[in-house]
Design a protein around this motif. Structure first.
Motif, short mmCIF file in Angstrom:
data_model
loop_
_atom_site.label_atom_id
_atom_site.label_comp_id
_atom_site.label_asym_id
_atom_site.label_seq_id
_atom_site.Cartn_x
_atom_site.Cartn_y
_atom_site.Cartn_z
N GLY A 25 0.79 -1.22 0.00
CA GLY A 25 0.00 0.00 0.00
C GLY A 25 0.82 1.27 0.00
O GLY A 25 0.25 2.36 0.16
N GLY A 26 2.13 1.16 -0.17
CA GLY A 26 2.98 2.34 -0.27
C GLY A 26 3.54 2.83 1.03
O GLY A 26 4.10 3.93 1.08
N ASN A 27 3.42 2.06 2.12
CA ASN A 27 3.98 2.48 3.40
C ASN A 27 5.44 2.08 3.50
O ASN A 27 5.89 1.11 2.87
CB ASN A 27 3.19 1.84 4.55
CG ASN A 27 1.77 2.36 4.62
OD1 ASN A 27 1.51 3.43 5.14
ND2 ASN A 27 0.83 1.58 4.09
N TYR A 28 6.18 2.79 4.35
CA TYR A 28 7.60 2.49 4.56
C TYR A 28 7.75 1.30 5.49
O TYR A 28 6.99 1.17 6.47
CB TYR A 28 8.32 3.70 5.14
CG TYR A 28 8.47 4.84 4.17
CD1 TYR A 28 9.46 4.84 3.20
CD2 TYR A 28 7.60 5.93 4.22
CE1 TYR A 28 9.59 5.89 2.30
CE2 TYR A 28 7.71 6.98 3.33
CZ TYR A 28 8.71 6.95 2.37
OH TYR A 28 8.83 7.99 1.49
N PRO A 29 8.71 0.42 5.25
CA PRO A 29 8.90 -0.74 6.13
C PRO A 29 9.16 -0.36 7.59
O PRO A 29 8.70 -1.04 8.51
CB PRO A 29 10.10 -1.46 5.51
CG PRO A 29 10.13 -1.01 4.09
CD PRO A 29 9.62 0.39 4.08
N ALA A 30 9.91 0.73 7.81
CA ALA A 30 10.23 1.12 9.19
C ALA A 30 9.01 1.62 9.95
O ALA A 30 9.03 1.65 11.19
CB ALA A 30 11.31 2.20 9.19
N ASP A 31 7.94 2.00 9.25
CA ASP A 31 6.74 2.53 9.90
C ASP A 31 5.73 1.45 10.25
O ASP A 31 4.73 1.73 10.94
CB ASP A 31 6.05 3.57 9.00
CG ASP A 31 6.89 4.82 8.85
OD1 ASP A 31 7.77 5.06 9.70
OD2 ASP A 31 6.69 5.56 7.86
#
Length: 298
Positions: A164-170
């Protein structure tokens, strides 16, 4: 053999002969022992061990006495540090959720744009771009629905959130916030607006399926049909905008409320530490004055 090897040559009757040298060997050994430093006695060793044990016990007694005085301060510092770390983590999770809004909104808007282009011109590149962009909000919805399960598949939820376009660290912060605090008002309201905005995705998919099915059949659609498709796409776009704005507004209000709560909690804890430190120090000073008065009276 040691005595023979340590013998002496003596002259007797014009001849030299070797005599056993045991007495010379014993004499030299005794001299060496007399010149070497004496070994400590068992009593001295025992006294040294007792002295070292007393030193260790004295050190432990002093540390224990110091801890009995300062342990409340150490506990307060630990609680303050834990609250500060929790505040930072919560703010990071809220920031990650806010950042996840961007690809969700952009994916919806771009999907409608490319669907409109496909409805007007029938190019397969526009259809592929529509499907690629719509995959972002759909993946986020599937991830959130899977996260609400009794025993969620964390790896599946993570994979869908990343799609969905989120960053892995988040991901860790978003997962922790939605999993454990989705029933709280500050998190429940943005999620509710989020779900309302996602209801239009089903209508978009239904309309896209109708357009694709009609484009792949002969004869080609006429101008009136195309204009009707584009009008419906424009209506869906207008209908989605209030939901997007409501979600953004609810998320902003919740973020500000969370910041206020964390700031107030840290402020109250610091004030409590200051008050406790003053009262504790006053108690220790009074106790010291009383002891000094008793000693002076004696």
């Amino acid at each position: 053999w040691a005595c023979i090897g340590y013998g002496r040559l003596e002259r007797a009757g014009g001849h030299f002969r070797s005599r056993p040298g045991c007495r010379y060997l014993f004499r030299d050994m005794v001299g060496t022992l007399e010149r070497s430093p004496p070994f400590p006695s068992l009593t001295a060793v025992r006294d040294g061990m007792k002295s070292e044990a007393l030193s260790i016990r004295e050190m432990r007694r002093r540390i224990g006495a110091a801890l009995r005085v300062v342990w409340p301060f150490l506990l307060m510092v630990f609680v303050q540090a834990a609250l500060a770390c929790l505040s930072i983590y919560v703010l990071s999770a809220v920031r990650a959720l806010t950042a996840g809004e961007v690809p969700w909104v952009i994916g919806q808007k771009d999907a409608l744009y490319h669907l409109d282009r496909y409805a007007a011109y029938g190019r397969e590149a526009d259809l592929a771009a529509y499907r690629r962009n719509l995959r972002l909000p759909l993946a986020v919805r599937e991830a959130r629905q899977a996260l609400y399960a009794a025993q969620p598949d964390v790896e599946y939820v993570r994979r869908r959130y990343l799609e969905g376009g989120n960053y892995p660290a988040d991901f860790a912060g978003i997962y922790w916030l939605l999993r454990h605090f989705r029933h709280f008002g500050m998190v429940r309201e943005p999620v509710r607006q989020w779900e309302i905005g996602e209801h239009y995705l089903d209508e978009v998919q239904a309309l896209a399926g109708e357009i694709v099915d009609r484009r792949h059949r002969a004869p080609p659609p006429d101008t009136a049909t195309i204009e009707a498709w584009r009008a419906r796409i424009g209506a869906l776009n207008e209908a989605m905008l209030p939901g997007i704005h409501a979600f953004r507004e609810a998320l902003g209000q919740s973020a500000r409320r969370i910041v206020d709560v964390l700031f107030l909690s840290n402020l109250l804890l610091v004030a409590g530490i200051v008050v406790f430190a003053i009262r504790r120090t006053d108690h220790l000073l009074r106790r010291q004055a009383w002891v000094e008065g008793e000693l002076a009276g004696e």
